[in-house]
Design a protein around this motif. Structure first.
Motif, PDB file in Angstrom:
ATOM      1  N   ARG A 138      12.082  -9.752 -16.133  1.00  0.00           N
ATOM      2  CA  ARG A 138      13.031 -10.855 -16.215  1.00  0.00           C
ATOM      3  C   ARG A 138      14.134 -10.487 -17.205  1.00  0.00           C
ATOM      4  O   ARG A 138      13.868  -9.843 -18.214  1.00  0.00           O
ATOM      5  N   TYR A 139      15.341 -10.906 -16.900  1.00  0.00           N
ATOM      6  CA  TYR A 139      16.441 -10.732 -17.848  1.00  0.00           C
ATOM      7  C   TYR A 139      17.073 -12.091 -18.101  1.00  0.00           C
ATOM      8  O   TYR A 139      16.896 -13.026 -17.338  1.00  0.00           O
ATOM      9  N   SER A 140      17.798 -12.203 -19.212  1.00  0.00           N
ATOM     10  CA  SER A 140      18.329 -13.519 -19.573  1.00  0.00           C
ATOM     11  C   SER A 140      19.848 -13.546 -19.585  1.00  0.00           C
ATOM     12  O   SER A 140      20.462 -14.194 -18.761  1.00  0.00           O
ATOM     13  N   GLY A 168      22.213 -13.023 -16.524  1.00  0.00           N
ATOM     14  CA  GLY A 168      22.305 -14.122 -15.572  1.00  0.00           C
ATOM     15  C   GLY A 168      23.450 -15.080 -15.844  1.00  0.00           C
ATOM     16  O   GLY A 168      23.820 -15.870 -14.975  1.00  0.00           O
ATOM     17  N   ARG A 204      27.696  -9.311 -13.196  1.00  0.00           N
ATOM     18  CA  ARG A 204      26.234  -9.340 -13.104  1.00  0.00           C
ATOM     19  C   ARG A 204      25.711  -8.143 -12.321  1.00  0.00           C
ATOM     20  O   ARG A 204      24.752  -7.488 -12.724  1.00  0.00           O
ATOM     21  N   GLU A 210      23.285  -5.456 -13.889  1.00  0.00           N
ATOM     22  CA  GLU A 210      21.962  -5.266 -13.270  1.00  0.00           C
ATOM     23  C   GLU A 210      21.748  -3.799 -12.939  1.00  0.00           C
ATOM     24  O   GLU A 210      20.670  -3.254 -13.161  1.00  0.00           O
ATOM     25  N   SER A 266      17.557 -12.940 -10.373  1.00  0.00           N
ATOM     26  CA  SER A 266      17.295 -12.827 -11.814  1.00  0.00           C
ATOM     27  C   SER A 266      15.979 -12.134 -12.132  1.00  0.00           C
ATOM     28  O   SER A 266      15.380 -12.363 -13.179  1.00  0.00           O
ATOM     29  N   ARG A 267      15.505 -11.304 -11.217  1.00  0.00           N
ATOM     30  CA  ARG A 267      14.277 -10.544 -11.420  1.00  0.00           C
ATOM     31  C   ARG A 267      14.479  -9.110 -10.935  1.00  0.00           C
ATOM     32  O   ARG A 267      15.241  -8.863  -9.995  1.00  0.00           O
TER      33      ARG A 267
END
Length: 175
Positions: A6-8, A11, A18, A22, A48-49
């Protein structure tokens, strides 16, 4: 098995930024895994994963918790989104003591909402193992994340440094 990353902060960025960040994070993850000599099959990203398929998921999850941009990672088992399969997999992850089910539907591909998934899976474990539910300070927290047509189940989450990935910054000039 796989590792659910997971990233914060990425996002929060716009679509173009993004995608670029990513890609940078995936490249950093690839470098980390290759440096630690962890073999992996595929890296998938979206919603978001980032999902990494590997046979050494526990070890990979620990090493990925040191990569900047990773908010957290979990060694997971995965399969198609069928509530019966989710119930059986959650039952196999339960050992002993009190438990809690924490589900999250990243994509809304299941008709049941997160609360209903928690109730169904929790009731199954209580019925089969005579276990006690404890929502705060439970002995085991079984996490369920539904992404597209797959469900990912895990019991441990390794926190990462979060932030932005290394190499995602631009150039700056001081005059």
């Amino acid at each position: 098995t796989c590792v659910l990353v997971r990233y914060s902060e990425i996002g929060l960025k716009g679509p173009q930024t993004r995608r670029r960040m990513e890609k940078t994070l995936v490249d950093n993850i690839r470098i980390c895994l290759e440096t630690e000599k962890i073999k992996f099959k595929m890296i998938r990203r979206g919603n978001s994963r980032i999902i990494i398929f590997t046979d050494d998921a526990d070890n990979a999850s620990v090493h990925l918790s040191r990569v900047f941009g990773v908010a957290s990672s979990s060694s997971s088992i995965y399969f198609e989104t069928d509530i019966e399969k989710i119930k059986d997999a959650a039952l196999s992850l339960y050992d002993k003591g009190t438990f809690r089910i924490s589900s999250r539907r990243i994509t809304k591909s299941m008709k049941e909402n997160s609360t209903k998934i928690n109730e169904i899976v929790g009731a199954h474990i209580v019925k089969e193992k005579k276990a006690k539910v404890k929502l705060k300070n439970s002995d085991i927290d079984i996490g369920i994340e539904v992404i597209r047509k797959n469900a990912y189940l895990f019991t441990k989450t390794n926190q990462g440094p979060a932030g932005l990935p290394l190499g995602a910054q631009g150039t700056i000039a001081c005059i």
